[in-house]
Design a protein around this motif. Structure first.
Motif, short mmCIF file in Angstrom:
data_model
loop_
_atom_site.label_atom_id
_atom_site.label_comp_id
_atom_site.label_asym_id
_atom_site.label_seq_id
_atom_site.Cartn_x
_atom_site.Cartn_y
_atom_site.Cartn_z
N ILE A 268 3.43 -4.36 3.11
CA ILE A 268 2.83 -5.51 2.43
C ILE A 268 1.45 -5.70 3.05
CG2 ILE A 268 3.00 -8.00 2.15
CD1 ILE A 268 5.88 -7.68 1.56
N ASP A 269 0.42 -5.67 2.22
CA ASP A 269 -0.95 -5.57 2.72
C ASP A 269 -1.82 -6.63 2.05
OD1 ASP A 269 -3.39 -4.71 3.69
OD2 ASP A 269 -3.10 -2.61 3.16
N GLY A 270 -2.32 -7.54 2.86
CA GLY A 270 -3.16 -8.62 2.33
C GLY A 270 -2.73 -9.99 2.81
N VAL B 259 -14.54 -6.00 13.71
CA VAL B 259 -13.11 -5.64 13.63
C VAL B 259 -12.95 -4.12 13.68
CG1 VAL B 259 -11.01 -5.81 12.24
CG2 VAL B 259 -12.59 -7.76 12.36
N ASN C 105 0.84 -1.20 0.00
CA ASN C 105 0.00 0.00 0.00
C ASN C 105 0.88 1.25 0.00
OD1 ASN C 105 0.82 0.60 2.66
ND2 ASN C 105 -0.74 -0.77 3.49
N PRO D 32 -8.32 -12.48 13.25
CA PRO D 32 -9.56 -13.21 13.53
C PRO D 32 -9.58 -13.82 14.94
CG PRO D 32 -8.76 -13.75 11.33
CD PRO D 32 -7.72 -12.87 11.97
N ILE E 88 -4.50 7.46 9.87
CA ILE E 88 -5.50 7.25 8.82
C ILE E 88 -6.80 7.99 9.18
CG2 ILE E 88 -4.58 5.01 8.10
CD1 ILE E 88 -6.86 3.66 9.60
N LEU F 174 -6.24 4.48 0.76
CA LEU F 174 -6.70 3.16 0.37
C LEU F 174 -8.19 3.21 0.03
CD1 LEU F 174 -5.00 0.52 0.48
CD2 LEU F 174 -6.00 0.06 2.71
N HIS G 252 -11.03 7.68 7.94
CA HIS G 252 -12.08 7.14 7.06
C HIS G 252 -12.92 8.31 6.55
CE1 HIS G 252 -12.01 2.70 8.28
NE2 HIS G 252 -10.97 3.25 8.89
N ARG H 212 4.33 -6.03 11.97
CA ARG H 212 5.02 -6.81 10.93
C ARG H 212 6.17 -5.99 10.35
NH1 ARG H 212 2.68 -11.27 8.59
NH2 ARG H 212 0.67 -11.88 9.45
N MET I 299 1.58 -15.25 13.27
CA MET I 299 2.01 -14.33 14.33
C MET I 299 1.96 -15.07 15.67
SD MET I 299 0.07 -10.72 13.59
CE MET I 299 -1.59 -11.35 13.46
N PHE J 220 -10.51 0.94 0.36
CA PHE J 220 -10.59 -0.33 1.09
C PHE J 220 -11.90 -1.02 0.70
CE2 PHE J 220 -12.21 -2.52 4.86
CZ PHE J 220 -11.11 -3.19 5.36
N ILE K 266 2.16 -1.76 12.95
CA ILE K 266 1.46 -2.86 12.28
C ILE K 266 1.69 -4.18 13.02
CG2 ILE K 266 1.35 -4.22 10.14
CD1 ILE K 266 0.06 -1.46 9.87
N PHE L 71 -16.44 -7.11 8.78
CA PHE L 71 -15.94 -5.75 8.98
C PHE L 71 -16.35 -5.14 10.33
CE2 PHE L 71 -16.64 -1.18 8.68
CZ PHE L 71 -15.39 -0.75 8.30
C1 HEM Z 1 -3.87 -6.53 8.39
C2 HEM Z 1 -2.79 -2.12 6.73
C3 HEM Z 1 -7.36 -0.72 7.49
C4 HEM Z 1 -8.49 -5.21 8.81
C5 HEM Z 1 -3.18 -5.44 7.92
C6 HEM Z 1 -1.76 -5.42 7.62
C7 HEM Z 1 -1.47 -4.20 7.14
C8 HEM Z 1 -2.68 -3.43 7.15
C9 HEM Z 1 -0.14 -3.71 6.64
C10 HEM Z 1 -0.79 -6.59 7.84
C11 HEM Z 1 -0.66 -7.46 6.65
C12 HEM Z 1 -1.90 -8.23 6.34
O1 HEM Z 1 -2.25 -9.18 7.02
O2 HEM Z 1 -2.57 -7.83 5.39
C13 HEM Z 1 -3.95 -1.37 6.79
C14 HEM Z 1 -4.04 0.00 6.36
C15 HEM Z 1 -5.32 0.39 6.56
C16 HEM Z 1 -6.03 -0.74 7.14
C17 HEM Z 1 -2.89 0.81 5.79
C18 HEM Z 1 -5.97 1.73 6.30
C19 HEM Z 1 -5.49 2.62 5.48
C20 HEM Z 1 -8.06 -1.81 7.93
C21 HEM Z 1 -9.48 -1.82 8.24
C22 HEM Z 1 -9.79 -3.09 8.60
C23 HEM Z 1 -8.57 -3.88 8.53
C24 HEM Z 1 -10.42 -0.63 8.14
C25 HEM Z 1 -11.12 -3.70 8.98
C26 HEM Z 1 -12.03 -3.12 9.73
C27 HEM Z 1 -7.34 -5.95 8.76
C28 HEM Z 1 -7.31 -7.39 8.97
C29 HEM Z 1 -5.96 -7.77 8.87
C30 HEM Z 1 -5.22 -6.55 8.58
C31 HEM Z 1 -8.50 -8.30 9.24
C32 HEM Z 1 -5.40 -9.18 8.99
C33 HEM Z 1 -5.13 -9.56 10.40
C34 HEM Z 1 -4.63 -11.00 10.46
O3 HEM Z 1 -5.29 -11.87 9.93
O4 HEM Z 1 -3.58 -11.20 11.00
N1 HEM Z 1 -3.71 -4.21 7.64
N2 HEM Z 1 -5.17 -1.78 7.24
N3 HEM Z 1 -7.55 -3.07 8.14
N4 HEM Z 1 -6.07 -5.49 8.53
FE1 HEM Z 1 -5.61 -3.62 7.98
#
Ligand code: HEM
Length: 399
Positions: free
Chosen positions: A213-215, A359, A208, A314, A373, A343, A375, A273, A290, A345, A271, A356
């Motif tokens: 790394i995001d996802g 969380v 991002n 989760p 950030i 993003l 929204h 990570r 993790m 999103f 983060i 959603f």
């Molecule tokens: C994990 C960035 C907003 C839910 C992550 C990770 C990053 C990240 C870098 C760690 C890598 C990964 O597992 O994908 C961001 C950024 C956001 C944002 C930059 C806003 C600009 C959100 C929002 C939600 C969310 C709004 C949901 C309400 C999650 C979830 C994970 C995650 C579910 C995975 C956790 C896991 O399974 O370990 N995010 N995120 N994120 N984020 Fe976000």
């Protein structure tokens, strides 16, 4: 680096269920020149169990558009519009021109184009279909940190376009806008992007605009419970949503001027990570789980209490999970002199109350990322299953 050509590489973490990618039989132009490279030739099928653009690998370009039905337009006009839109999407996804084609995508193949259609809460009142409105479309709760612009939120209808070529994506956008005719008006439109397939040495999870790394933590199509988490079951209610999914769309501004001043080690604590390879701070590689209970020599949790990846995991949220399939956006510099970037999103789940919402409720109490950030807009859309051969999207609802 190889040439741009690893089809779908940027979205490898998503896999390709819900419609395997196929290489289109691209006609030679008779010049004896080379065939299209795999990026241009990749075609995503239109008639599949789940609409394309959900578990399809991420594309390099995206447009999100919401429409409101025009005053006086109701169910009949909406049905005709969805029929037109489906015919256009089907043709363009196969790399074929539409009726009054603008020629913008001439020379290009389908380029992994996907067009995904959804219905917003207000659609059902306008069309007299309130009895068919799923409870899952109940408004999202207010979150304390929301700074939402109503003009750029919600909408009767929502369309997500993705393609690995910017002209192919724009071409589809214009065609769909024209199809709307007198039936619907654009409410808002947002443009996004991701990494180009083939830009990295090997296929990787997306990055991002904060550089992360995001996802990584996304549910994977190969997971036993992937379908159950992301899609409404075949026998689900209402019947017209069988095999569909709910999309939560949030335009999330990144406060990049603030973020970029933060030293790397601290960014990684935010983060939980590593920035370079996405590995958890508890060790291993990007795909290592993790270890949330690991303490460092200083007696502190290695993945801090308020780290974004810990709070959103989760196992910290009663199993709540969603498929995050975002595009980055950059709309220049805003009036206050800072980048209007972040993003787009898009989170997919079978039920927002088990994805959603719980969380975001926790993140809203203030995870470490919240300070960086904002929204700025929000939408929730019911995205029906993929149309069967001969059907248009949403036919079970509208016929
Ligand atoms: C994990 C960035 C907003 C839910 C992550 C990770 C990053 C990240 C870098 C760690 C890598 C990964 O597992 O994908 C961001 C950024 C956001 C944002 C930059 C806003 C600009 C959100 C929002 C939600 C969310 C709004 C949901 C309400 C999650 C979830 C994970 C995650 C579910 C995975 C956790 C896991 O399974 O370990 N995010 N995120 N994120 N984020 Fe976000």
């Amino acid at each position: 680096l190889g040439t741009v050509g690893a089809a779908g590489a940027a979205g490898v973490a998503l896999g390709a269920t819900g419609g395997a990618l196929v290489h289109a039989a691209v006609e030679s132009d008779g010049s004896g020149g080379p065939e299209l490279s795999s990026v241009g030739a990749t075609e995503v099928p239109f008639h599949v169990k789940h609409q394309a653009g959900i578990s399809t690998p991420l594309q390099a370009c995206g447009h999100l558009i919401a429409f409101d039905l025009a005053p006086g337009a109701g169910r009949k006009e909406a049905a005709a519009l969805l029929r037109r839109w489906s015919a256009t999407a089907k043709a363009l996804m196969a790399g074929e021109p539409t009726g009054a084609d603008t020629g913008v995508a001439l020379d290009a193949g389908p380029s992994s184009l996907t067009v995904t259609f959804g219905f917003g809460r207000t659609f059902f009142d306008r069309t007299g279909l309130a009895a068919q409105r799923p409870v899952e479309l109940d408004p999202l709760p207010d979150f304390s940190s929301d700074r939402l612009d109503p003009k750029r939120s919600n909408g009767d209808l929502w369309v997500q376009i993705g393609a690995d070529d910017a002209l192919v994506a724009f071409h589809a956008l214009r065609a769909l806008q024209k199809d709307a005719g007198a039936a619907a008006r654009v409410r808002w439109q947002m443009n996004g992007f991701n990494r180009t397939p083939g830009a990295t040495k090997k296929p990787m999870t997306a990055r991002n605009l904060m550089g992360q790394i995001d996802g990584t933590g996304n549910p994977k199509p190969a997971d036993r419970d992937f379908e159950q988490r992301i899609f409404v079951p075949d026998s689900g209610k209402p019947a017209w949503m069988a095999n569909g999914s709910y999309a939560v769309v949030r335009r999330i501004r990144m406060l990049l001027d603030d973020w970029e001043k933060v030293p790397l080690a601290q960014q990684e604590q935010v983060i939980g990570r590593k920035k370079a390879n996405g590995a958890p701070l508890s060790g291993g590689t990007e795909t290592t789980e993790m270890q949330l209970d690991k303490f460092g020599p200083d007696g502190k949790l290695v993945i801090p209490d308020n780290a974004h990846a810990r709070i959103s995991a989760p196992e910290q949220n009663g199993g709540a999970a969603m498929l995050r399939r975002a595009f980055s956006y950059h709309d220049g510099i805003s009036a206050d002199g800072v980048p209007d970037a972040g993003l787009l999103f898009v989170a997919w789940q079978a039920d927002p109350m088990r994805g959603f919402v719980p969380v975001q409720r926790k993140l809203d109490r203030g995870d470490a990322l919240s300070a960086f950030i904002r929204h700025e807009s929000s939408g929730l859309f019911a995205v029906p299953g993929g149309p069967r051969a001969g059907e248009y999207v949403g036919q079970l609802l509208l016929e």
